[in-house]
Design an enzyme around this catalytic site. Structure first.
Site, PDB file in Angstrom:
ATOM      1  N   ASN A  40      -5.699  12.189  25.630  1.00 39.07           N
ATOM      2  CA  ASN A  40      -6.902  12.725  26.270  1.00 39.07           C
ATOM      3  C   ASN A  40      -8.015  11.715  26.533  1.00 39.07           C
ATOM      4  O   ASN A  40      -8.889  11.986  27.361  1.00 39.07           O
ATOM      5  CB  ASN A  40      -7.478  13.861  25.417  1.00 39.07           C
ATOM      6  CG  ASN A  40      -6.515  15.016  25.278  1.00 39.07           C
ATOM      7  OD1 ASN A  40      -6.136  15.648  26.246  1.00 39.07           O
ATOM      8  ND2 ASN A  40      -6.089  15.285  24.048  1.00 39.07           N
ATOM      9  N   TYR A  41      -8.006  10.586  25.855  1.00 40.16           N
ATOM     10  CA  TYR A  41      -9.131   9.659  25.993  1.00 40.16           C
ATOM     11  C   TYR A  41      -8.738   8.251  26.435  1.00 40.16           C
ATOM     12  O   TYR A  41      -9.609   7.458  26.782  1.00 40.16           O
ATOM     13  CB  TYR A  41      -9.902   9.570  24.668  1.00 40.16           C
ATOM     14  CG  TYR A  41     -10.661  10.826  24.341  1.00 40.16           C
ATOM     15  CD1 TYR A  41     -11.877  11.100  24.938  1.00 40.16           C
ATOM     16  CD2 TYR A  41     -10.155  11.756  23.446  1.00 40.16           C
ATOM     17  CE1 TYR A  41     -12.576  12.264  24.650  1.00 40.16           C
ATOM     18  CE2 TYR A  41     -10.830  12.924  23.141  1.00 40.16           C
ATOM     19  CZ  TYR A  41     -12.045  13.176  23.753  1.00 40.16           C
ATOM     20  OH  TYR A  41     -12.722  14.332  23.474  1.00 40.16           O
ATOM     21  N   LEU A  42      -7.460   7.933  26.389  1.00 40.63           N
ATOM     22  CA  LEU A  42      -7.021   6.577  26.728  1.00 40.63           C
ATOM     23  C   LEU A  42      -6.368   6.560  28.104  1.00 40.63           C
ATOM     24  O   LEU A  42      -5.399   7.288  28.345  1.00 40.63           O
ATOM     25  CB  LEU A  42      -6.023   6.058  25.683  1.00 40.63           C
ATOM     26  CG  LEU A  42      -6.543   5.993  24.248  1.00 40.63           C
ATOM     27  CD1 LEU A  42      -5.444   5.517  23.317  1.00 40.63           C
ATOM     28  CD2 LEU A  42      -7.753   5.081  24.158  1.00 40.63           C
TER      29      LEU A  42
END
Length: 759
Positions: A716-718
């Protein structure tokens, strides 16, 4: 100049009838006549053996072939034109080996399909390498009936294949197929159908629409309640009591959780009993007045036995369940969106049960009611085949809103939140959203220095609201804190974000552990996960925090002149599309890229490089506070791994002794046999050393990941292109980083990113 694609080589056909072409033609004729004579003999033998009906058929077939032979030998001119026609068909067939994919189906030239006009203001081209769009359908005019298109193409393909086989001469002795041909023949069509839709190479809508056509079969509802067998009894105050079906169903929800700690919590028991009484008859309400007098033990034993029975099922029983699940998946688990078959993420409606929540949620134990067709809003195209509700039922509403991505929605009764049926993470819509998210974070990278300079200047502002906003933005940037949303008192667990921090959540230390201006954070974040951190901050931030704390009680807001709406409005003014989450995504991705650069060594083995990747991922997970409780089986699995390491070390010690003995033997004899033995023993030592190192790396990785959840940040964030580029640069199989489901989710990044990609 024409290209003969049968052998992949370009051949120039001059059009003049030279010597070579006549030789080829004569050779072709002889070969053809030999083959036809051979087939003729075979037909005679077959006609003798078969009955009269088969005989008539073979004679008719033979007469047709005689006519064909006569017509073939009518003139050289006709033969040449026939050969040209066949050559063109083969060329067309070879082109179809690498067909263009449009909307999930193989596109052949067809008068029924209109090409897209040159100008279409509703779309803009994909940014990948500034490629022109591959989509040639007019999205406004084309008819979204994929099944018909597919059947039509299949028929054309079959007809072309049949014509090709009739024209192609066959050797008397058939050629043996190569391994590659065997693997492709018969599977080619399936491979083309299963080929991934490269939506990222197509144009995307700019008018706000998410799709042009949407067709699906609706959700799968939870099965109806089946009453318990008569032998399974409920007792109240020591006496057997027969419950009505609605009351019994809710009682089973509690019975299934007797062994869970939830059933011991006062708030859980209180909420359950209150909602349970709503399902009782008036007689049951008058009798059942105290939950402590209820005995659910027989129900609990029954469900434990059911669970054990499922574990002991035969292969045949498991196969039947698997087949039924597969049938439901094929019927309800896919939709047609813009002529493509897309996987649906969650097509099953959650069954009724008891709400648990995260942490000490004030509504835990409340009854999640059964969702019925009358609660469901369906979303699909006007021109699609609309989902049918169960017999005798009807939907709450049927919408045709192509500005949203959900297929069905309903409102759950606990918190009044809207639940959705959405597409699978590997779908175009989800992929485009991910891609856009990471591109927005990359845009932030270009202006983040300017933003940081601005909020540092705002620390000195004369207005308190601007100072509070600037300090909050500093924490969001430096610590990747969530913004935090406003909540109704008592409606949810006491979780906070940056804007909703209270005085009690921080402590200020002018000096601590040889560091100056230290701030200690201690609060419950998302999903009731504790955030605890001690961080040195800049002096002006520290002074501002002291100012914010003046004359306030522990339960007062730290940023009393700030909320998420004010913050997000300010962020939008700084950069279009900027939110607190964009800062979080940017900091996570840039941290991964920096850590990979620092930790990865080219000479390391693949396991060592993967350990470096996990450590880089771990740094991001710590930054984002992605924690987890250690797995229940952690200690046991570590013991098993340590046992394997000990055994491998013994093997290595033995192998080294054998190598030493072999070297001594070779030194004494100097013959080839002893030399080969030394080489074998040396390779054995190397192999065992590699295996031992792999186990040791695995043990280190597990220990370091004990309380860190790597999956959330990775998914979700990378920016996945960072990971893909790293894999390509260091020759790491992508399967080592992303599993099959994750590779489907990030197919766009795997195809797009090269080894030199920089976030």
């Amino acid at each position: 100049m024409s290209v003969d694609h049968r052998n992949g080589d370009s051949q120039v056909n001059s059009g003049s009838k030279g010597t070579d072409s006549h030789k080829h033609k004569d050779k072709y004729k002889d070969k053809e006549h030999r083959h036809k004579d051979h087939r003729k003999d075979k037909e005679r033998e077959k006609s003798k053996l078969n009955n009269s009906e088969h005989k008539d058929q073979s004679e008719k077939k033979h007469r047709d072939k005689e006519k064909l032979r006569n017509s073939d030998s009518s003139s050289d001119k006709h033969k040449e034109s026939h050969k040209d026609k066949r050559r063109q068909e083969k060329s067309h067939s070879s082109h179809s080996d690498k067909p263009k994919k449009e909307n999930g189906y193989v596109r052949h030239s067809s008068p029924a399909v209109k090409s897209e006009p040159e100008e279409d203001n509703g779309f803009y081209p994909s940014p990948k390498h500034n490629k022109s769009s591959k989509r040639e359908h007019d999205v406004e005019e084309c008819e979204y009936k994929p099944k018909k298109v597919k059947v039509e193409h299949d028929k054309k393909a079959k007809k072309r294949k049949h014509d090709y086989e009739d024209d192609e001469e066959e050797d008397v002795k058939p050629k043996k197929k190569t391994k590659d041909q065997k693997s492709t023949d018969g599977k080619k069509v399936k491979k083309e159908e299963d080929e991934k839709w490269k939506w990222w190479e197509e144009e995307r809508s700019t008018d706000g629409s998410k799709w042009r056509f949407l067709e699906h079969n609706g959700p799968v509802f939870a099965p109806s309640y089946e009453p318990l067998p008569d032998k399974v009894k409920f007792f109240y105050d020591g006496k057997h009591m027969k419950l009505s079906p609605p009351a019994e169903e809710v009682a089973t929800f509690f019975a299934k959780m007797l062994d869970h700690e939830y059933s011991t919590k006062d708030i859980f028991r209180k909420n359950f009993f209150k909602d349970w009484r709503k399902e009782m008859t008036s007689e049951e309400k008058s009798k059942i007045t105290d939950l402590n007098k209820c005995n659910f033990s027989q129900m609990n034993d029954y469900f434990k036995a059911q669970s054990e029975a499922r574990k002991q099922m035969t292969k045949e029983e498991k196969r039947k369940i698997k087949e039924e699940n597969e049938r439901l998946l094929q019927e309800y688990g896919f939709c047609i969106m813009d002529n493509h078959k897309e996987r649906i993420g969650n097509f099953r409606i959650e069954p009724p049960g008891l709400f648990r929540g995260r942490g000490d949620h004030p509504k835990m134990g409340m009854l999640k009611r059964r969702i019925r067709p009358e609660d469901i809003i369906i979303n699909c195209s006007k021109d699609s085949k609309q989902p049918k509700p169960p017999p005798g039922k009807k939907w709450k509403e049927v919408r045709h809103d192509n500005k949203v991505t959900w297929l069905a929605s309903w409102t759950e009764n606990i918190q009044g939140s809207i639940k959705y049926i959405m597409l699978n993470p590997s779908s175009r819509i989800k992929g485009e959203k991910d891609w856009q998210k990471y591109e927005t974070a990359r845009r932030l990278k270009k202006c983040v220095d300017r933003l940081r300079t601005q909020y540092r200047d705002d620390w000195k502002s004369k207005e308190m609201r601007i100072r509070q906003r600037a300090v909050a933005l500093y924490f969001i940037d430096k610590l990747a804190l969530r913004a935090g949303n406003e909540k109704e008192e008592g409606e949810t667990a006491d979780t906070v974000g940056c804007c909703s921090l209270r005085v009690e959540h921080i402590q200020l230390y002018p000096k601590m552990d040889e560091q100056e201006f230290v701030v200690e954070f201690d609060f419950l974040g998302k999903d009731s996960i504790r955030y605890y951190n001690k961080i040195p901050v800049e002096k002006r931030v520290f002074k501002n925090l002291q100012l914010f704390l003046e004359n306030k009680q522990p339960e007062d807001d730290l940023f009393d002149r700030l909320n998420t709406s004010i913050l997000n409005k300010h962020l939008q003014e700084l950069m279009d599309g900027l939110t607190a989450k964009v800062f979080r995504t940017y900091n996570a991705s840039i941290t991964l890229q920096q850590q990979l650069k620092e930790l990865t060594t080219s000479d390391d083995s693949i396991p060592a490089k993967i350990l470096s990747y996990n450590r880089a991922n771990r740094a991001v997970a710590i930054l984002c506070n992605h924690q987890r409780a250690p797995p229940k089986t952690f200690e046991k699995s570590m013991q098993n791994l340590q046992t394997k390491i000990d055994e491998k070390q013994i093997q290595l010690s033995t192998a080294r002794k054998q190598l030493k003995a072999a070297k001594a033997d070779h030194k004494a004899s100097h013959d080839d046999k002893s030399k080969k033995t030394v080489e074998v023993k040396r390779k054995a030592v190397q192999r065992i050393e590699e295996q031992l190192m792999k186990l040791q790396v695995q043990a280190t990785d597990r220990e370091e990941n004990k309380q860190i959840a790597l999956g959330t940040s990775k998914l979700n964030y990378l920016d996945p292109r960072i990971s893909v580029a790293w894999c390509k640069k260091y020759a790491i199989p992508i399967e080592k980083i992303y599993n099959k489901t994750q590779r489907e989710k990030f197919a766009w990044a795997i195809d797009m990113a090269e080894k030199d990609y920089v976030f």
